[in-house]
Write an enzyme that holds these catalytic residues in place. Structure first.
Site, PDB file in Angstrom:
ATOM      1  CG  ASN A 106      -2.739  -0.660   0.899  1.00 52.72           C
ATOM      2  OD1 ASN A 106      -2.690  -0.862  -0.264  1.00 52.72           O
ATOM      3  ND2 ASN A 106      -2.817  -1.230   2.422  1.00 52.72           N
ATOM      4  NE  ARG A 129      -6.933  10.340   7.359  1.00 49.83           N
ATOM      5  CZ  ARG A 129      -6.353   9.795   6.376  1.00 49.83           C
ATOM      6  NH1 ARG A 129      -5.543   8.705   6.651  1.00 49.83           N
ATOM      7  NH2 ARG A 129      -4.684  11.042   5.627  1.00 49.83           N
ATOM      8  CG  HIS A 175      -4.593   2.753   8.302  1.00 50.92           C
ATOM      9  ND1 HIS A 175      -3.472   2.616   7.581  1.00 50.92           N
ATOM     10  CD2 HIS A 175      -4.786   2.167   9.868  1.00 50.92           C
ATOM     11  CE1 HIS A 175      -2.620   2.361   8.926  1.00 50.92           C
ATOM     12  NE2 HIS A 175      -3.214   2.309   9.537  1.00 50.92           N
ATOM     13  CD  GLU A 187      -3.401  -0.744   6.938  1.00 52.39           C
ATOM     14  OE1 GLU A 187      -1.642  -0.501   6.135  1.00 52.39           O
ATOM     15  OE2 GLU A 187      -4.100  -0.989   7.109  1.00 52.39           O
ATOM     16  CB  ALA A 191      -0.210   5.275   8.248  1.00 56.14           C
TER      17      ALA A 191
HETATM   18  P1  ADP Z   1       3.620  -1.231   5.397  1.00 57.18           P
HETATM   19  O1  ADP Z   1       2.531  -0.002   4.931  1.00 57.18           O
HETATM   20  O2  ADP Z   1       2.718  -2.117   6.573  1.00 57.18           O
HETATM   21  O3  ADP Z   1       4.286  -1.553   5.468  1.00 57.18           O
HETATM   22  P2  ADP Z   1       2.696  -2.253   2.999  1.00 57.18           P
HETATM   23  O4  ADP Z   1       0.891  -2.880   2.200  1.00 57.18           O
HETATM   24  O5  ADP Z   1       3.121  -0.863   2.676  1.00 57.18           O
HETATM   25  O6  ADP Z   1       2.122  -2.341   4.714  1.00 57.18           O
HETATM   26  O7  ADP Z   1       3.626  -3.736   2.444  1.00 57.18           O
HETATM   27  C1  ADP Z   1       2.889  -5.176   3.160  1.00 57.18           C
HETATM   28  C2  ADP Z   1       3.606  -5.873   1.947  1.00 57.18           C
HETATM   29  O8  ADP Z   1       3.332  -7.096   2.685  1.00 57.18           O
HETATM   30  C3  ADP Z   1       2.502  -5.731   0.865  1.00 57.18           C
HETATM   31  O9  ADP Z   1       4.035  -5.851  -0.667  1.00 57.18           O
HETATM   32  C4  ADP Z   1       2.266  -7.066   0.716  1.00 57.18           C
HETATM   33  O10 ADP Z   1       2.247  -7.718  -0.989  1.00 57.18           O
HETATM   34  C5  ADP Z   1       3.149  -7.990   1.706  1.00 57.18           C
HETATM   35  N1  ADP Z   1       2.810  -9.312   2.129  1.00 57.18           N
HETATM   36  C6  ADP Z   1       1.729  -9.427   2.294  1.00 57.18           C
HETATM   37  N2  ADP Z   1       1.417 -10.670   2.505  1.00 57.18           N
HETATM   38  C7  ADP Z   1       2.656 -10.903   2.792  1.00 57.18           C
HETATM   39  C8  ADP Z   1       3.039 -12.791   2.635  1.00 57.18           C
HETATM   40  N3  ADP Z   1       2.203 -13.533   3.209  1.00 57.18           N
HETATM   41  N4  ADP Z   1       4.415 -13.244   2.259  1.00 57.18           N
HETATM   42  C9  ADP Z   1       5.112 -12.411   1.821  1.00 57.18           C
HETATM   43  N5  ADP Z   1       4.796 -10.830   2.050  1.00 57.18           N
HETATM   44  C10 ADP Z   1       3.198 -10.202   2.483  1.00 57.18           C
END
Ligand code: ADP
Length: 648
Positions: A190, A476, A585, A614, A629
């Site tokens: 995200n 929000r 979120h 997150e 965030a």
């Molecule tokens: P944050 O803002 O907390 O960094 P993001 O959504 O930017 O969260 O990034 C989380 C990442 O983790 C995403 O790229 C998502 O595809 C990856 N992800 C989620 N679940 C898994 C999983 N089971 N194995 C590997 N990667 C994962």
């Protein structure tokens, strides 16, 4: 400097006794699969002395033929409150990086230099090439064998979004070999789609922002709010009052801000449900994290703005659009460390491995191959939230009537995997019911794309009747609730040419107003009446709404209780863009402490397991402030990476 202003650390450790520091400073070599460092020493134990802050520091350094094995602080006389972090961190950093080119600790420069110089003096007796040790890139030369089906690294990070990549960079900077698992085919999560908003108090940049009576009233309101919900709130109220009085007396230009004011607004904005110690880490370290990102190559503009729901103009804007600057900066760093860092895309973590109560690794699956990765020091969960997981949303939601058919701003990978995996091994989850919706979704997709607002102060909202209906500078959750109560839960964002001086000016999502108009996603009119006819609202109502808003700008207040004002909307052309509620979120997630260690259901630390971003809960309470965030994920990601790398 990597631990610059890391007050999370000071808070936790200031009171520990010196003896413990000295004992703990005896550190064994910590690479699980060490190879030769390329350095040559005469094996043995050597002593060296150098001046510290309060007198001489004497160290005892043990080396074998190719490595520094341990550093013991034999004696020192520095003030524990100031120097503890330096004595704790620097010997570890020298050993894990096999280098003297380690960062000093901010606020403890004399002690830091003293330790490094004392170790240098000892190592001089070992016959090693000191110049080479001083120039050595941390960790260089430690080739890692990747990737087999059952590989190991010091630190394994799950998720290559903002938190995960920051954790990986930070872990590497602290000497770790790192494996990053990302289930999608590219990094970013995200974070790469975010609206660029990063909150931190930053007096230098905020000097250019004007302070209004409405801002002053907001400060007065929160610092006099009574009764306080906790000693934390009382402490913040007193500190902010003092800081604000000093600010006023100083006659300094710009708008007042401080980490504590940021904390107080965050705590209040989350209905006092955020954990004080985590809020303190967030707001106390967000500027240092911004500077850390910058030191890794991230470019920032000097703009200060207020993103939706931020409640205060402390939002920072990177040079690159959306979240690309964050992701590209961290990726560029990591991709340059081919011998120490591996990123596996299309590789989904499926199950945490626990041995004798400690998380030691993770199972993962990629097309055609199943992996078992071992994390010898720490495993970091950075898998993001669960806004894209409808079942999970439904399971935990108590705040909203029904999210079954609600759209989301999130990428499809935001399915809460890390939260599920952590809970399966006993992690405690907190605040899972708090799901943030924005009133800012694209009517077709629910995404943030097409949002024409450039900042809270410079636009207002009307419903399908052309009427204003809420405080557009509020929280929000409040704004989204107000939108749900409107016909078809639909609103128009109204702004003018001051937001778009030319048709080519872009919004926060890299789209020009011209492109949006050509695509039928925004509308323009040379008069309010013309705009009203284009969007199909009664012209008299839109005129009245505009006049009301402009009267509010002049008065600094209105009947909705709006507190953020800047410009009248009176410079044609006028613009409108439609928006609906959208899931954005998830505030809840894995419980962590200030060191990002995961906490189990009995309140104990789960050894070996860290979480950031997150995927975690407890920071934002019931409602996250806009712009918090991106600061949260990078700040806690950075802490998680460092702590995992330096764990024993
Ligand atoms: P944050 O803002 O907390 O960094 P993001 O959504 O930017 O969260 O990034 C989380 C990442 O983790 C995403 O790229 C998502 O595809 C990856 N992800 C989620 N679940 C898994 C999983 N089971 N194995 C590997 N990667 C994962």
């Amino acid at each position: 400097m990597i631990f610059d202003k890391f007050c999370w650390f000071k808070e936790k450790g200031m009171k520990r006794i010196l003896l413990k520091i000295l004992t703990l400073a005896l550190i064994a070599g910590i690479f699980a699969c060490a190879s030769s460092s390329g350095l040559k020493f005469n094996p043995g134990t050597y002593q060296g002395t150098a001046a510290g802050f309060g007198g001489d520091i004497t160290t005892e350094v043990t080396v074998d033929a190719g490595r520094i094995l341990s550093i013991k602080i034999v004696s020192q006389n520095d003030t524990p409150e100031i120097s503890k972090e330096a004595f704790d961190r620097i010997p570890k950093a020298i050993i894990s990086g096999q280098t003297l080119a380690v960062d000093t600790v901010s606020g403890a420069t004399f002690s830091s230099d003293g330790i490094i110089n004392a170790v240098t003096a000892a190592l001089q007796k070992s016959g090693v090439d000191i110049a080479a040790l001083k120039n050595r890139k941390p960790g260089a030369g430690e080739a890692v064998q990747l990737v087999s089906k059952s590989d190991s690294a010091d630190v394994v990070v799950i998720g290559a979004g903002g938190a995960g990549l920051s954790a990986a960079v930070s872990a590497h900077q602290n000497g770790a070999k790192v494996i990053i698992l990302e289930k999608m085919t590219k990094a970013g999560g995200n974070t790469i789609n975010c609206g660029t908003a990063y909150n931190t108090a930053d007096p230098a940049r905020q000097a250019a922002v004007s302070m209004t009576d409405a801002h002053r009233a907001s400060i007065q309101q929160l610092i006099t709010k009574s009764p306080a919900h906790s000693p934390f709130e009382t402490e913040l109220q007193q500190t902010v009052k003092k800081q604000y009085d000093e600010f006023v007396a100083s006659g300094k230009p710009g708008i007042f801000d401080s980490p504590e004011w940021h904390m107080l607004q965050t705590y209040n904005g989350g209905d006092y449900l955020g954990k004080p110690e985590l809020i303190r880490v967030l707001a106390g370290n967000s500027l240092a994290t911004l500077e850390w990102l910058q030191s890794n190559g991230m470019e920032w503009t000097n703009d200060i703005w207020t993103v939706l729901g931020a409640l205060w103009p402390r939002t920072h804007r990177p040079v690159k659009p959306l979240g690309t600057g964050f992701i590209e900066t961290n990726l560029k760093y990591l991709e340059a460390q081919k011998d120490r860092v591996v990123i596996l895309y299309d590789t989904k973590a499926t199950e945490l491995i626990v041995q004798n109560g400690r998380v030691t690794g993770v199972k993962a699956t990629a097309p055609g191959v199943d992996y078992t990765f071992t994390a010898t020091k720490g495993l970091v969960i950075a898998t993001g939230g669960f806004s894209a997981n409808k079942e999970m949303r439904q399971k935990f939601n108590t705040q909203w009537p029904n999210l079954d058919n609600a759209s989301s701003t999130n990428h499809t990978g935001a399915t809460g995997d890390g939260i599920i995996m952590a809970e399966a091994i006993g992690a405690n989850l907190v605040g899972m019911e708090w799901i943030q919706l924005l009133p800012m979704g694209d009517p077709k997709t629910g995404s943030l794309s097409g949002n024409i607002e450039q900042g809270v102060e410079d636009r207002f909202f009307v419903n399908k009747n052309g009427d204003r209906f809420m405080n557009e500078a509020g929280r929000r959750d409040d704004m989204t609730k107000a939108l749900f109560a409107q016909p078809d839960a639909w609103m128009w964002v109204i702004c003018d040419s001051q937001s778009y001086p030319t048709p080519q000016v872009k919004n926060n999502f890299n789209e020009s107003i011209e492109e949006l108009i050509n695509a039928g996603r925004a509308f323009g009119g040379n008069t309010i009446e013309e705009l009203a006819s284009k969007i199909g609202v009664p012209a008299a109502n839109l005129r009245k709404a505009t006049d009301d808003f402009n009267a509010g700008v002049a008065a600094g207040k209105d009947s909705f209780g709006r507190s953020l004002w800047r410009i009248k909307i009176d410079k044609p052309p006028y613009y409108a863009g439609a928006r609906i509620p959208t899931v954005h979120h998830t505030m809840g997630g894995i419980e962590i402490n200030t060191d990002t260690q995961v906490i189990n259901k009995s309140g104990q630390i789960i050894p070996g397991l860290y979480a950031a971003g997150e995927a975690t809960g407890g920071i934002h309470g019931a409602n996250r402030l806009g712009g918090n965030a991106v600061a949260d994920i990078h700040t806690f990601g950075r802490i998680a990476g460092a702590n995992a790398a330096l764990a024993r």
